[in-house]
Design an enzyme around this catalytic site. Structure first.
Site, PDB file in Angstrom:
ATOM      1  N   GLY A 267       0.818  -1.196   0.000  1.00  0.00           N
ATOM      2  CA  GLY A 267       0.000   0.000   0.000  1.00  0.00           C
ATOM      3  C   GLY A 267       0.857   1.253   0.000  1.00  0.00           C
ATOM      4  N   SER A 268       0.264   2.358   0.429  1.00  0.00           N
ATOM      5  CA  SER A 268       0.913   3.668   0.285  1.00  0.00           C
ATOM      6  C   SER A 268       2.207   3.888   1.063  1.00  0.00           C
ATOM      7  CB  SER A 268      -0.081   4.774   0.624  1.00  0.00           C
ATOM      8  OG  SER A 268      -0.999   4.924  -0.429  1.00  0.00           O
ATOM      9  N   PRO A 269       2.522   3.146   2.130  1.00  0.00           N
ATOM     10  CA  PRO A 269       3.848   3.338   2.716  1.00  0.00           C
ATOM     11  C   PRO A 269       4.980   3.170   1.693  1.00  0.00           C
ATOM     12  CG  PRO A 269       2.485   2.144   4.260  1.00  0.00           C
ATOM     13  CD  PRO A 269       1.672   2.282   2.998  1.00  0.00           C
TER      14      PRO A 269
ATOM     15  N   LYS B 294       5.128   4.577  -1.006  1.00  0.00           N
ATOM     16  CA  LYS B 294       5.351   5.869  -1.661  1.00  0.00           C
ATOM     17  C   LYS B 294       6.530   6.630  -1.067  1.00  0.00           C
ATOM     18  CE  LYS B 294       0.470   6.335  -2.932  1.00  0.00           C
ATOM     19  NZ  LYS B 294      -0.824   6.977  -2.628  1.00  0.00           N
TER      20      LYS B 294
ATOM     21  N   GLU C 232      -5.809   3.798  -2.014  1.00  0.00           N
ATOM     22  CA  GLU C 232      -4.856   4.869  -2.221  1.00  0.00           C
ATOM     23  C   GLU C 232      -3.657   4.383  -2.991  1.00  0.00           C
ATOM     24  OE1 GLU C 232      -2.484   5.546   1.198  1.00  0.00           O
ATOM     25  OE2 GLU C 232      -3.754   4.263   2.382  1.00  0.00           O
TER      26      GLU C 232
END
Length: 787
Positions: A318-320, A322, A787
């Site tokens: 997931g977004s971590p 990013k 996300e």
């Protein structure tokens, strides 16, 4: 006549002499033969004597301890007893003092109240021993691991024939405590009837050889009654205890984590939770836990899942993820926070991705705002600037796709998908490719530690428990330097802004006294047969954060999968409850100086003893101090705090008078204030939890009679003071999950759902990937976007 009688007498005597002489020579010959051969009827006499009179006592070796970094016990051997019942009536010399089981029925009835076995089963064992003419019987696992208290209670029953043999049991004094990491050990019965403690799971199994000691023995001679023979020589082979294994875990931090996770488990009942706390400067794992879990003392809660999920489970991050895309862009000079882009959707060949608000986006915004809002589209445009191949090189440099080499077995490596352009794009914002939580910890250590990535480890040292000699000693080990210190600092600044910005997606993770740098995540959960689960709660909600933001001392990853979140809360709330509680308490425990504390206004406390309640109350209220009175008379006999101490404005002073006391409203009281009130009032307050009082078992205004206990429940500051949750509600950012109706109405956007049709898996399972980019374009018109 006389001569004839004399002759007969002499003849008889002669015959009797010959008889006794023959017997004498026969016995002499037998004795000589026995002495020469040592055998009677083919049997070794010495062996029979040794078997009858030589005794051997086993000297049991203790299994090594498992301790935390400060030497606090996590697992150790403790004294227990094994029950033996003597059923041979020949051991009883006096009927008035029986030494064997006299009444098997009565004995079985009494033992059933103590042993984990039915009365019928116990009776069957006793009767079988009697019928088979055995000396004694045992009761299997039901008769082992008897505590000292139980042993004394059974002795008080005065049951003849019972013996208690000292034994050892593996004890886990903390109960549920990093259970899938520590594992458990239990007694196993060997073929020869003896028992041996063996590690069955976790560190107990991994280090079973070094933890297991070697039993010794003591040999000695006794007479037929079992008494030691005088001047006999005993031979002693001493036992060698197992080695102690000291971990990097901190018992206090682990307990903070366990308590917080248990609270969330009870409130939200998620299908899975994973959490790891590390020191980013050394790579030491300070705490590690998961749910569901179990109590190693009883194995209660142990399911088919024996995986230590922090290292053996692969997940879509997931977004971590990013934060690592951002780090690569900054390192390559491709990050311009003030440059703008059109948010909403992004098309790559025949595949379209969208932002987490169903592709609506927020119009034309800056890249900094896009990161703060956790925009997938911002990562797509950033990837254009960076170059997909360059980005994949950084993915490799951060250690994704490879084992970290942590000192635990069965570590998974995950799979980084890069065959198709869409693979590289979705990896940039955390979809498709799989990683492990421990990989996330290792990679984030580079951001927290000036660009230097630290290899995680859990074994601090192994040492001889008798001599103290250290046989294994671990040291911090660098795992690479994927980015520079300058880049790491810039990344931390951007991550901190996701918590402090008005549009930040992580505002609900803010702490009261410390700054935070981190990234939230909402990853889809694959379902069996391909595709992904739908529904507002069917996600893996996560947070990867560090604090203090400018110079992190702690690094925490938390993942909560499919929590049952009510309609008025967001999926990140359970994650935030764990993170904020654990991080705040841990930093204070480690004596990290708070950053956000303003100079508090204080006033000196005067002496009010002997004055009236009215006088003291008026004076204190003028200073902005709350007053609570114990008793119902006017004269003050004691006070808290005492004179000379400083009191915060807005604080609370307790004044004691004589007379009956009505219970105040304890809501918002600190534990220290509650203890002071208890001391002055003499009331029986039972205080549960940490933080501030939320509920009390007896309503305010009631007169407490006698020693009736008042149970007061405390909750952490972030729960008692909901300002942070309110801030998140006003601007939920990436964690706002639309209702099914909203998604169905939004037919104008389509998002790419992760292209790997796999379940969350271990390394031994098979991963599949699309053969064409067209197959990768799995549209999600009716699914909630991530996300």
């Amino acid at each position: 006549m006389g001569n004839e009688k004399k002759f007969r007498f002499q003849g008889g005597a002669f015959l009797l002499f010959l008889l006794f002489a023959g017997l004498f020579f026969l016995l002499l010959a037998r004795i000589v033969t026995i002495q020469a051969t040592g055998k009677v009827e083919g049997q070794e006499l010495a062996a029979k004597a040794a078997a009858k009179y030589s005794q051997e006592e086993v000297l049991t070796a203790e299994r090594g301890r498992i301790v935390d970094r400060n030497g606090e016990v996590i697992a150790e051997d403790t004294l227990t007893y094994k029950l033996v019942a003597v059923v041979d009536e020949s051991v009883t010399q006096k009927a008035s003092d029986p030494q064997h089981v006299v009444d098997v029925e009565e004995t079985a009835k009494k033992l059933a109240g103590y042993l984990n076995a039915s009365e019928e089963k116990i009776l069957e064992i006793l009767k079988s021993g009697v019928e088979k003419d055995r000396y004694q019987v045992e009761f299997g696992s039901a008769g082992r691991e008897i505590s000292h208290t139980q042993m004394l209670e059974m002795k008080e029953e005065d049951i003849p024939g019972l013996l208690f043999v000292r034994d050892l049991k593996r004890l886990y004094p903390n109960g549920v405590f990093a259970s899938h990491l520590i594992g458990y050990a239990m007694k196993e019965e060997l073929e020869n009837g003896e028992t041996k403690t063996t590690g069955r799971m976790g560190l107990e199994s991994i280090h079973n050889d070094v933890l297991t000691g070697k039993n010794g023995k003591m040999e000695f001679d006794t007479d037929k009654w079992g008494f030691l023979l005088p001047n006999n020589e005993s031979a002693i082979t001493p036992a060698v205890n197992g080695a102690d294994v000291q971990l990097t875990l901190d018992k206090t931090l682990q307990n903070f984590l366990e308590d917080a996770m248990t609270g969330v488990q009870e409130e939200y009942d998620p299908t899975r939770m994973i959490a790891v706390i590390a020191d980013p400067k050394t790579g030491e794992i300070l705490a590690m836990s998961q749910r569901p879990t179990f109590d190693p003392n009883t194995r209660e809660g142990l399911s088919d899942n024996w995986l230590n999920e922090s290292i053996e489970l692969t997940i879509e991050p997931g977004s971590p993820m990013k934060m690592f895309t951002l780090a690569a862009a900054i390192e390559e000079g491709k990050w311009d926070p003030n440059a703008t882009y059109k948010s909403g959707t992004y098309t790559l060949l025949d595949s379209k991705i969208g932002d987490h608000n169903s592709g609506r986006g927020w119009g034309t915004i800056s890249f900094l705002e896009g990161f703060q809002r956790s925009s997938n589209v911002s990562m797509a445009y950033l990837l254009e600037r960076l170059g997909a191949d360059t980005f994949m090189n950084y993915v490799d440099a951060f250690g994704f796709g490879d084992q970290t080499g942590i000192d635990l077995p069965k570590e998974a490596s995950g799979k980084i998908l890069n065959q198709w352009p869409i693979n590289k794009l979705t990896t940039a914002y955390g979809q498709g490719s799989t990683v492990t939580p421990i990989q996330m910890i290792q990679a984030a250590s580079a951001i927290a530690n000036d660009g230097v990535m630290m290899k995680p480890y859990v074994i601090d040292q192994i040492k001889n428990s008798d001599t103290g000699k250290v046989t294994v000693k671990s040291k911090p080990q660098e795992a690479g330097q994927p980015i520079s210190a300058e880049t790491a600092n810039k990344v931390k600044e951007v991550l901190a802004s996701t918590v402090t910005s008005d549009v930040g997606s992580a505002r609900g993770f803010a702490l009261k006294d410390y700054t935070i740098a981190g990234k939230t995540g909402t990853a889809q959960v694959p379902k069996e047969g391909g595709g992904y689960l739908t529904g507002r709660n069917n996600y893996l909600f996560s947070f990867l954060g560090m604090a203090p933001a400018d110079d992190p001392e702690l690094l925490i990853y938390i993942g909560v999968q499919q929590p049952n979140v009510p309609a008025n809360e967001y999926g990140s709330v359970p994650v935030a409850k764990i993170f904020t509680s654990v991080m705040e308490n841990s930093l204070k425990y480690l004596n990290i100086e708070p950053e956000n504390m303003a100079e508090a206004a204080t006033v000196p406390m005067e002496e009010y003893t002997g004055k009236t309640v009215t006088q003291a109350t008026e004076a204190l209220q003028e200073l902005g101090i709350e007053v609570e009175v114990i008793g119902n008379t006017e004269e003050i006999i004691s006070q808290y705090p005492e004179a000379g101490n400083a009191v915060l404005k807005g604080g609370r002073v307790i004044l004691e008078t004589a007379g009956d006391t009505t219970l105040p409203d304890f809501t918002g009281w600190s534990k220290r204030e509650l203890l002071a009130y208890q001391s002055l009032s003499g009331l029986a307050l039972e205080i549960a939890g940490q933080g501030y009082a939320m509920t009390q078992s007896i309503e305010s205004g009631q007169l407490v009679v006698g020693n009736a206990p008042v149970i007061i429940e405390l909750v952490p500051p972030e729960i008692f003071y909901p300002a942070q949750a309110k801030a998140q509600e006003e601007n939920p950012g990436e964690d706002q999950i639309q209702s099914e109706q909203e998604v169905l109405e939004d037919t104008g956007s389509e998002t790419i759902v992760e292209e790997t049709e796999v379940e969350i898996q271990t390394e031994t399972e098979t991963e599949t990937q699309p053969n064409t980019e067209a197959q990768a374009n799995i549209e999600s018109q009716t699914d909630e976007s991530t996300e």
